[in-house]
Structure formats: C-alpha cells, structure tokens
Design a protein around this motif. Structure first.
Motif, PDB file in Angstrom:
ATOM      1  N   HIS A  20       2.204  -6.023   4.757  1.00 20.83           N
ATOM      2  CA  HIS A  20       3.163  -5.287   5.380  1.00 20.83           C
ATOM      3  C   HIS A  20       4.220  -4.798   4.606  1.00 20.83           C
ATOM      4  O   HIS A  20       5.259  -5.534   4.043  1.00 20.83           O
ATOM      5  CB  HIS A  20       3.224  -5.549   6.744  1.00 20.83           C
ATOM      6  CG  HIS A  20       2.367  -6.234   7.581  1.00 20.83           C
ATOM      7  ND1 HIS A  20       1.588  -5.691   8.462  1.00 20.83           N
ATOM      8  CD2 HIS A  20       1.934  -7.642   7.551  1.00 20.83           C
ATOM      9  CE1 HIS A  20       0.634  -6.410   9.024  1.00 20.83           C
ATOM     10  NE2 HIS A  20       0.769  -7.332   8.341  1.00 20.83           N
TER      11      HIS A  20
ATOM     12  N   GLU B  86       8.833  -2.662  -0.607  1.00 20.68           N
ATOM     13  CA  GLU B  86       9.628  -3.624   0.027  1.00 20.68           C
ATOM     14  C   GLU B  86       8.820  -4.433   1.151  1.00 20.68           C
ATOM     15  O   GLU B  86       8.625  -3.654   1.954  1.00 20.68           O
ATOM     16  CB  GLU B  86      10.855  -3.012   0.735  1.00 20.68           C
ATOM     17  CG  GLU B  86      11.720  -4.022   1.139  1.00 20.68           C
ATOM     18  CD  GLU B  86      13.151  -3.436   1.825  1.00 20.68           C
ATOM     19  OE1 GLU B  86      13.220  -3.578   3.226  1.00 20.68           O
ATOM     20  OE2 GLU B  86      14.043  -2.946   1.277  1.00 20.68           O
ATOM     21  N   GLN B  87       8.433  -5.566   0.960  1.00 18.17           N
ATOM     22  CA  GLN B  87       7.804  -6.393   1.717  1.00 18.17           C
ATOM     23  C   GLN B  87       8.570  -6.492   3.236  1.00 18.17           C
ATOM     24  O   GLN B  87       9.738  -6.947   3.341  1.00 18.17           O
ATOM     25  CB  GLN B  87       7.616  -7.674   1.170  1.00 18.17           C
ATOM     26  CG  GLN B  87       6.812  -8.412   2.065  1.00 18.17           C
ATOM     27  CD  GLN B  87       6.422  -9.934   1.320  1.00 18.17           C
ATOM     28  OE1 GLN B  87       5.182 -10.229   1.070  1.00 18.17           O
ATOM     29  NE2 GLN B  87       7.350 -10.808   1.443  1.00 18.17           N
ATOM     30  N   SER B  88       8.008  -5.961   4.243  1.00 14.70           N
ATOM     31  CA  SER B  88       8.513  -6.153   5.639  1.00 14.70           C
ATOM     32  C   SER B  88       8.225  -7.575   6.304  1.00 14.70           C
ATOM     33  O   SER B  88       8.914  -7.915   7.381  1.00 14.70           O
ATOM     34  CB  SER B  88       8.074  -5.013   6.463  1.00 14.70           C
ATOM     35  OG  SER B  88       6.642  -5.156   6.788  1.00 14.70           O
ATOM     36  N   GLU B  89       6.975  -8.183   6.034  1.00 14.71           N
ATOM     37  CA  GLU B  89       7.023  -9.488   6.584  1.00 14.71           C
ATOM     38  C   GLU B  89       5.857 -10.117   5.469  1.00 14.71           C
ATOM     39  O   GLU B  89       5.178  -9.370   4.774  1.00 14.71           O
ATOM     40  CB  GLU B  89       6.461  -9.498   7.956  1.00 14.71           C
ATOM     41  CG  GLU B  89       4.977  -8.726   8.100  1.00 14.71           C
ATOM     42  CD  GLU B  89       4.823  -8.602   9.796  1.00 14.71           C
ATOM     43  OE1 GLU B  89       4.172  -9.564   9.907  1.00 14.71           O
ATOM     44  OE2 GLU B  89       4.991  -7.763  10.263  1.00 14.71           O
TER      45      GLU B  89
ATOM     46  N   GLN C 199       7.708   3.608   9.076  1.00 13.41           N
ATOM     47  CA  GLN C 199       7.216   2.096   9.609  1.00 13.41           C
ATOM     48  C   GLN C 199       6.669   1.495   8.420  1.00 13.41           C
ATOM     49  O   GLN C 199       6.017   2.233   7.400  1.00 13.41           O
ATOM     50  CB  GLN C 199       6.468   2.246  10.921  1.00 13.41           C
ATOM     51  CG  GLN C 199       5.227   3.121  10.562  1.00 13.41           C
ATOM     52  CD  GLN C 199       4.360   3.405  11.900  1.00 13.41           C
ATOM     53  OE1 GLN C 199       4.931   3.608  12.877  1.00 13.41           O
ATOM     54  NE2 GLN C 199       3.069   3.074  11.780  1.00 13.41           N
ATOM     55  N   PRO C 200       6.179  -0.005   8.396  1.00 12.20           N
ATOM     56  CA  PRO C 200       5.682  -0.235   7.550  1.00 12.20           C
ATOM     57  C   PRO C 200       4.202   0.020   7.104  1.00 12.20           C
ATOM     58  O   PRO C 200       3.585   0.387   8.212  1.00 12.20           O
ATOM     59  CB  PRO C 200       5.672  -1.954   7.583  1.00 12.20           C
ATOM     60  CG  PRO C 200       6.809  -2.092   8.631  1.00 12.20           C
ATOM     61  CD  PRO C 200       6.891  -0.597   9.336  1.00 12.20           C
TER      62      PRO C 200
ATOM     63  N   PHE D   4       7.085  -1.558   3.267  1.00 12.69           N
ATOM     64  CA  PHE D   4       7.779  -0.080   3.142  1.00 12.69           C
ATOM     65  C   PHE D   4       7.556   0.548   1.958  1.00 12.69           C
ATOM     66  O   PHE D   4       7.892  -0.120   0.870  1.00 12.69           O
ATOM     67  CB  PHE D   4       9.379  -0.336   3.640  1.00 12.69           C
ATOM     68  CG  PHE D   4       9.772  -0.550   4.946  1.00 12.69           C
ATOM     69  CD1 PHE D   4       9.389   0.636   6.201  1.00 12.69           C
ATOM     70  CD2 PHE D   4       9.970  -1.897   5.636  1.00 12.69           C
ATOM     71  CE1 PHE D   4       9.894   0.114   7.216  1.00 12.69           C
ATOM     72  CE2 PHE D   4      10.333  -2.044   6.861  1.00 12.69           C
ATOM     73  CZ  PHE D   4      10.155  -1.297   7.762  1.00 12.69           C
TER      74      PHE D   4
END
Length: 603
Positions: free
Chosen positions: A514, A495-498, A543-544, A516
């Motif tokens: 970045h 899952e892309q965090s940014e 955290q990512p 998860f």
C-alpha cells in the motif's frame, strides 16, 4: 511371488538427501556391481519443488533360484544437495543434516509386480559454509527376497518414488526452526529416465526342502497354584517348500512329570503350521523345569528344544509386571508437556495390592504421575501416567517407584528421563533488493523501479510483514491532447502507507503493498522548451495504491535465492498538484497498470 522384508530401518531446504534408497533384490549367484544416477523432484516448504540427483551403488546378483531365500545386501548412495538448498539451510543457521530415506521399488516378474521397501540412514552430515552444491552419503540394506515358480524368467528391479525424513540442526544441536528443522516429503522420479536397476534371471531348479520353525524357544508359566493347571501353546511352522514330517514330540528333564503335551502334528505342508498344547501341572512348592523336544524331517535342524519352567505355590500369590521398563519423554520445548503411560499387570493368580506409586530422585519435582491403581485382579492391568512440563533447558531424571504385595518383587523402579529445550527462533529477517519496472497504461509508458524490502518471515506459517522502500525515479510520459501530443518528464516518489503483508508457501509468494504515489515535479516540453507545470510536496494520489504481487507463473520463489513477481493495479487520481492537476491525471492515473520486479536477497 512371495516377498519377505526382513529390513527395518527429517524441515530443511535440502532437497536431496536420500534418494539413496534406491535398491532392491538380491541373489544367491555371484553379485554384479551396479551403479546409476537418477533425478527426482521433491516439494519443500518455502522453496517449493527442488531437484535431487542421486548416485546409487550396490552389488546385485544376476540370477536366482526359485524357493531359495536371497540374502539382504548393502546399499550406498551419494546425494547431491543443490546450492539453493545449501543457502536456505544456512539462512536459518543450520550446520548439519541427518535422517532417513524410504524408497519403494518395483520388482516385476512373469508372476506380477511386487513393491519392495528399502530404508537408508543419512548420518549427521556437515553443511559447508562455502557456496556450491555438496554431497551427502546414505547407507542401508535391501531386504531378503524369495521367488516362486510363477516368477521363472527375467525379473526386473526398477526404482520407484521415495520419502525423505530429514532433520536439520543448528551449531548447538537444536533442531532448526520450523518448517525447515524437520520435514517429511514425498519425492517423484522424473519421467523419461531409465529406472531399470538390475535384471535377474529366475531359474526353476527347485530343491524341495522342509524347514521347521517355532514361535517361541521357551515357555514360562510363572506362579501356578498347586492342584490347578495352566496351558500354553507352541506353534510349529514349515517355512520350506516341501512337506515337513513331525517324527515325535516329547518332554524330558528333571521335572518332566510336571508338564504334559498334546498335539495332532504329523505332516505339515509347506507354508502351514500346527500347535502343540503344553500343560503345567504344579505339585508341591518351588520352581520346576523341563524341555519340550520336537523331532522332524528338517535335515538341517532335526531336533528343536523349547525350555519349560513354572513355579508351584501352595497358596495363590500375585505377580507384578511393569511395561515399559523405562520411560523416555523425549525432548520437550520449554512451556510444553509430554506424557507416557506405564502399564502395571498382574500375572499371578491372586489379587495384586498396589501399596503406592511415587516419583523419586533429584528431578522428581519436575515430573508428575497420576494413576488408577489400587488392586489388580489376576490377568488384569492398571495404568500410571507420567508427565513432564519443561520449565528449564537440560536433561531431567527421576524414578517411578511402584510398591506392591508381590512377595518376590515388592518394589519396581522405572527410570524416567526427559529433556527440556528452548525452541530456536521461528522468524528470520530477510533484506531483498528489488529491481524492475511498472507500465503506466494511460500514457503507454514505462517507469523504472529500484529499492529494497526488509522482511520478517514467520517460518512455521510462511506469513510475513515487510517494510517496502522504493527509490525515487523519473519517468517520461506522452499523451495526446486535442490535435497535438504532450511529452512530459515527472519525478515520482513512493511513500509506504502501511506495512506490506503476505505469505510464502511452497515456493508461491503473495505480497500486498500500500503506497502513496507522489509527483513533486513535472515538466512539459512546449516547442522544445521545458516548462514546469505542476507537482509539489503535496501532489500525490488521493488514496494509497493497492498492489498485489505474486510469483511469476511456473517459477518458485525462495528466501535463499529470491525470484520474480508481478501484478496488475489501478492508479487513483492525483490531488494538490496545481492548476494542471487534471492534465497530470491523464498521464498517470487509471487501470490496467502492470508491475514486474525481480527480488534478490542480500546475503
């Protein structure tokens, strides 16, 4: 060795376009056809170093005589543009390419080495839509060349490096987006090639011949007040290889008495010069003309004439001169400005009064002029600056009108033109497939990876933002626990965090992602029986994961063809994975993990 050059001659991904420059030398003997194919490498924005293959053809003499100028000769070439470059050009909407190529060759003789510059023109050439390499023509002329006694023997013409100045245009004629639309790149001849183009035998049978040349064929004194005088100089030169005798200098014509000459010219050595001072002595009022004649021992040009003219005036008068005669502010991007200075000179012998400077014409309101001109003393100048700010696309025209008290030229009109254009988009969207794997150090296992990355690339800076999508995958892991080894199968999601950010500069890609890491399902095999031991919707890294990917060393990454990237990263611990979270962390977390991907554009 004397080498006289009488020859005078833009961002794209097309590396090749102009190795065609590769010619030099000439000769008075019968020309011999030569042809060679050479390989170059050229650095380009975004895609880095690219190969060039150029087939060069010309007729170059095999012999020459000392002291006899060898005429310039035509050069033609076909340059092969590779598929990567063609794809890159099409990627930003380019339809044609044009420009120039400047080559620096070496002429090696017994007397030393001299560099020779050759410029070729690349005409506007279409970029085909079909895949595959394509050829681009280039034509030009090698400059004149003269050998001296020190060069007697064999002279070699060897191909050197080249500079490409290239312009790629879209279908509507606009320059393609930066940094592809206009580019200058210095190319290097690949080592290990035979770059000898021609060998010329330089013979020493020198014919001693004087040659006269003058620096001007007319002298216009302009307005000169009666009772005063004005001087000008005519320079005589000997461009031959033997002493030039000056047999006489005289003035004749209807108003010969209004002019006078003085000189100390008798014999001029080869390569030397002397001056003839001409004086205008105006009398009365009106225009006066005469002819200055120089007689010499130049057998082919024994008598040379210089026209003399002047205007005698009873009272001092101003005389306006304006440069340039026309102003072209070029193509200006909407919202941007450009300016050019117009110089106003007073060539008369009385102060020039500037009565007014104004812009007129249909588009005058789109131009602006400022000036410091009120009065101009004799021999002095003032300046008017004309500027244009592009508010709309299209060509705009006006006239800069300068009014003065010059009795013969009270109003001077200077045409002014400019073109506003809307800059093409400076961004391109790229969708790249990704395929590869990541190595998990803690469990000595490999996880297959597939997905895509949607990129918005800023062409001018080479920076980008990207939306990274990595597809769910399944991995098989094994760890040693006490005296036994546990084998597990884990479903892994990302899952892309940014947004992913990075840069693509000269074929070097750097991307910072970045993510998860999520583990929705994990099964262990105990006694051959699969048992679910953890995972779930909330099971993910605390955290990512920060991953930096860079181009593989020694390779170039291109938006047209993609490339390989790799990186090293740490996996943070998992959380919310159930009772056996600590066991899962032994499988998946820790440092020293590697990732290797191949990115391929979807075109």
């Amino acid at each position: 060795m004397k080498h006289r050059n009488t020859n005078s001659g833009g961002r794209m991904l097309a590396p090749a376009l102009a190795a065609a420059t590769l010619m030099s030398g000439a000769g008075s003997a019968l020309a011999a056809p030569v042809s060679t194919n050479l390989q170059f490498t050229c650095p380009f924005p975004l895609i880095g170093d690219q190969p060039i293959s150029a087939e060069i053809s010309a007729d170059i003499p095999t012999s020459a005589t000392v002291g006899s100028p060898l005429p310039a000769f035509a050069v033609s070439a076909l340059t092969l543009v590779n598929e990567d470059s063609r794809t890159g050009l099409k990627l930003v909407g380019s339809e044609t390419v044009e420009g120039t190529a400047v080559n620096t060759n070496q002429i090696i003789t017994a007397g030393g080495t001299v560099e020779q510059t050759v410029t070729l023109t690349i005409p506007q050439s279409p970029i085909p839509s079909e895949s595959g390499a394509f050829t681009v023509p280039a034509d030009g002329q090698a400059p004149e060349l003269t050998f001296t006694d020190q060069d007697i023997g064999n002279a070699e013409i060897r191909v050197g490096g080249l500079t490409l100045n290239l312009v790629a245009r879209t279908a509507n004629g606009d320059i393609a987006p930066a940094p592809i639309g206009e580019i200058t790149t210095n190319c290097t001849l690949l080592a290990g090639q035979d770059n000898l183009l021609q060998t010329i035998t330089v013979e020493g049978d020198v014919v001693e011949t004087p040659r006269i040349a003058i620096n001007r064929d007319e002298v216009a004194f302009g307005n000169v007040q009666a009772g005063t005088t004005k001087d000008e100089i005519v320079t005589l030169s000997n461009t031959g290889n033997a002493a030039l005798g000056i047999n006489g200098v005289s003035i004749a014509g209807a108003n010969a008495s209004a002019f006078m000459q003085s000189n100390s010219c008798s014999t001029i050595a080869a390569g030397e010069s002397c001056d003839v001072n001409v004086t205008y002595i105006p009398d009365g009022e009106g225009t006066q003309n005469a002819t200055l004649t120089i007689n010499s021992t130049d057998a082919d040009n024994s008598s040379v004439d210089v026209a003399l003219s002047g205007r005698s005036v009873l009272a001092p008068i101003p005389e306006i001169a304006v440069t340039p005669a026309s102003v072209d502010l070029g193509r200006v991007q909407l919202g941007q400005s450009n300016s050019v200075q117009v110089t106003i000179s007073n060539n008369g012998n009385e102060t020039l009064l500037i009565n007014g400077i104004a812009l007129t014409g249909a588009d005058a309101s789109e131009f602006l002029q400022t000036n410091n001109c009120t009065t101009v003393a004799p021999g002095q100048t003032c300046a008017a600056e004309v500027s244009f700010t592009a508010a709309a696309a299209g060509v705009r025209n006006a006239q800069l009108v300068i009014s003065s008290d010059d009795p013969e030229n009270a109003e001077v009109s200077v045409p002014v033109t400019a073109e506003g254009f809307e800059a093409p988009t400076n961004e391109i969207e790229l969708l790249l497939d990704l395929a590869g794997s990541t190595y998990i150090n803690s469990s000595d296992s490999t996880l297959p990876l597939n997905g895509s990355i949607a990129t918005l690339l800023e062409l001018a800076s080479g920076t980008f933002e990207a939306d990274l999508n990595v597809e769910p995958t399944v991995g098989h892991f094994s760890i040693k626990l006490l005296f036994s080894r546990l084998n597990a199968t884990a479903n892994v999601e990302f899952e892309q965090s940014e947004m992913t950010t990075g840069s693509l500069v000269n074929g070097k890609l750097t991307a910072n992602s970045h993510l998860f890491i999520k583990v929705p399902k994990v099964q262990l095999k105990l006694f051959g029986i699969p048992i679910k031991v953890g995972g779930g919707d909330q099971c993910q890294t605390i955290q990512p994961v920060d991953i930096t990917l860079t181009s593989v060393e020694g390779s170039n990454f291109s938006p047209a063809t993609g490339g390989e990237v790799s990186g090293v990263y740490d996996l943070p611990p998992l959380e919310n994975c159930g009772l056996l979270t600590s066991v899962l962390n032994q499988f998946l977390t820790g440092s020293g993990n590697t990732i290797d991907l191949t990115l391929t554009p979807e075109l």
